[in-house]
Design an enzyme around this catalytic site. Structure first.
Site, PDB file in Angstrom:
ATOM      1  N   GLY A  46       0.838  -1.195   0.000  1.00  0.00           N
ATOM      2  CA  GLY A  46       0.000   0.000   0.000  1.00  0.00           C
ATOM      3  C   GLY A  46       0.866   1.235   0.000  1.00  0.00           C
ATOM      4  O   GLY A  46       2.060   1.166   0.331  1.00  0.00           O
ATOM      5  N   CYS A  94       5.837  -0.053   7.573  1.00  0.00           N
ATOM      6  CA  CYS A  94       5.525   1.155   6.803  1.00  0.00           C
ATOM      7  C   CYS A  94       6.744   1.551   5.990  1.00  0.00           C
ATOM      8  O   CYS A  94       7.857   1.580   6.509  1.00  0.00           O
ATOM      9  CB  CYS A  94       5.130   2.293   7.739  1.00  0.00           C
ATOM     10  SG  CYS A  94       4.656   3.801   6.878  1.00  0.00           S
ATOM     11  N   LEU A  95       6.512   1.851   4.713  1.00  0.00           N
ATOM     12  CA  LEU A  95       7.635   2.224   3.841  1.00  0.00           C
ATOM     13  C   LEU A  95       8.299   3.522   4.307  1.00  0.00           C
ATOM     14  O   LEU A  95       9.446   3.782   3.953  1.00  0.00           O
ATOM     15  CB  LEU A  95       7.154   2.369   2.389  1.00  0.00           C
ATOM     16  CG  LEU A  95       6.673   1.060   1.743  1.00  0.00           C
ATOM     17  CD1 LEU A  95       6.074   1.325   0.364  1.00  0.00           C
ATOM     18  CD2 LEU A  95       7.818   0.050   1.641  1.00  0.00           C
TER      19      LEU A  95
HETATM   20  O1  GNR Z   1       3.956  -2.504   2.629  1.00  0.00           O
HETATM   21  C1  GNR Z   1       3.259  -2.357   3.643  1.00  0.00           C
HETATM   22  N1  GNR Z   1       2.901  -3.452   4.373  1.00  0.00           N
HETATM   23  C2  GNR Z   1       1.945  -3.413   5.361  1.00  0.00           C
HETATM   24  C3  GNR Z   1       1.846  -4.528   6.203  1.00  0.00           C
HETATM   25  C4  GNR Z   1       0.901  -4.557   7.202  1.00  0.00           C
HETATM   26  C5  GNR Z   1       0.035  -3.497   7.365  1.00  0.00           C
HETATM   27  C6  GNR Z   1       0.130  -2.379   6.550  1.00  0.00           C
HETATM   28  C7  GNR Z   1       1.083  -2.336   5.563  1.00  0.00           C
HETATM   29  S1  GNR Z   1       1.174  -0.959   4.522  1.00  0.00           S
HETATM   30  C8  GNR Z   1       2.857  -0.999   4.076  1.00  0.00           C
HETATM   31  C9  GNR Z   1       3.171   0.066   3.037  1.00  0.00           C
HETATM   32  C10 GNR Z   1       2.959   1.428   3.634  1.00  0.00           C
HETATM   33  O2  GNR Z   1       3.733   1.985   4.362  1.00  0.00           O
HETATM   34  N2  GNR Z   1       1.835   2.026   3.346  1.00  0.00           N
HETATM   35  O3  GNR Z   1       1.565   3.235   3.859  1.00  0.00           O
HETATM   36 NI    NI Z   2       2.643   3.322   5.763  1.00  0.00          NI
END
Ligand code: GNR
Ligand code: NI
Length: 176
Positions: A46, A94-95
């Site tokens: 995401g 989260c990225l």
């Molecule tokens: O890549 C993502 N993996 C994820 C794993 C568990 C719950 C949420 C996420 S979102 C994250 C990518 C991201 O930072 N999206 O904002």
């Molecule tokens: Ni995130």
């Protein structure tokens, strides 16, 4: 299509509340395509627009597993209409907070209304990873990060670590 640099903690942009999209036009579709390409490159499941520096209420999600055909979803101006009383726990990452993972409890299911990439009003009943991911991304649109849902002790540790890393990378630029 282009891959955009990711905004990383403690960049104050991540705390900004994103603005609603006023019209779904070719510029907006280009942003969504760039977000998908950036997400696939990372890789992640995401991405919210603010993570590439655009304070707009747009998010993308693709939960397809490796070896499965891509399943890109674009959500514009998403709103949670209903959340289940039942909760579920997922290990989130989260990225914008690379290499940190923690368990987060959220509603297990949500009903979300949004505009799709054609500007058409849609509704989705999400559960499982889709529900968690939608809530994680909608949090980003409101300047909220998954570490806001863990203990203050753990959060302070993570923030301190990323402030230190930012300082080492760009000495003199960061205050505090
Ligand atoms: O890549 C993502 N993996 C994820 C794993 C568990 C719950 C949420 C996420 S979102 C994250 C990518 C991201 O930072 N999206 O904002
Ligand atoms: Ni995130």
């Amino acid at each position: 299509m282009s891959i955009k640099p990711l905004i990383i903690l403690p960049d104050p942009l991540l705390r900004q509340v994103s603005k609603p999209v006023e019209r779904v036009d070719s510029d907006l579709r280009k942003l969504a395509d760039d977000m998908l390409e950036t997400m696939y490159d990372a890789p992640g499941i995401g991405l919210a627009a603010i993570q590439v520096g655009e304070p707009l209420r747009v998010l993308v999600i693709d939960l397809a597993k490796e070896g499965e055909p891509p399943a890109p979803h674009v959500f514009i101006n998403p709103e949670i209409l209903e959340s289940s009383d039942q909760r579920s726990v997922y290990e989130e990452g989260c990225l914008s907070i690379p290499d940190y993972y923690a368990e987060v409890e959220r509603p297990a299911a949500v009903r979300v209304k949004y505009l799709d990439r054609d500007g058409k009003l849609q509704e989705i009943d999400a559960e499982g990873l889709m529900a968690t991911c939608l809530q994680h991304e909608i949090d980003h649109l409101n300047g909220v990060l998954f570490i806001d849902h863990i203990s203050k002790l753990k959060r302070d540790m993570v923030v301190r670590k990323f402030k230190k890393l930012a300082k080492e990378k760009a000495p003199g630029k960061m205050v505090g």
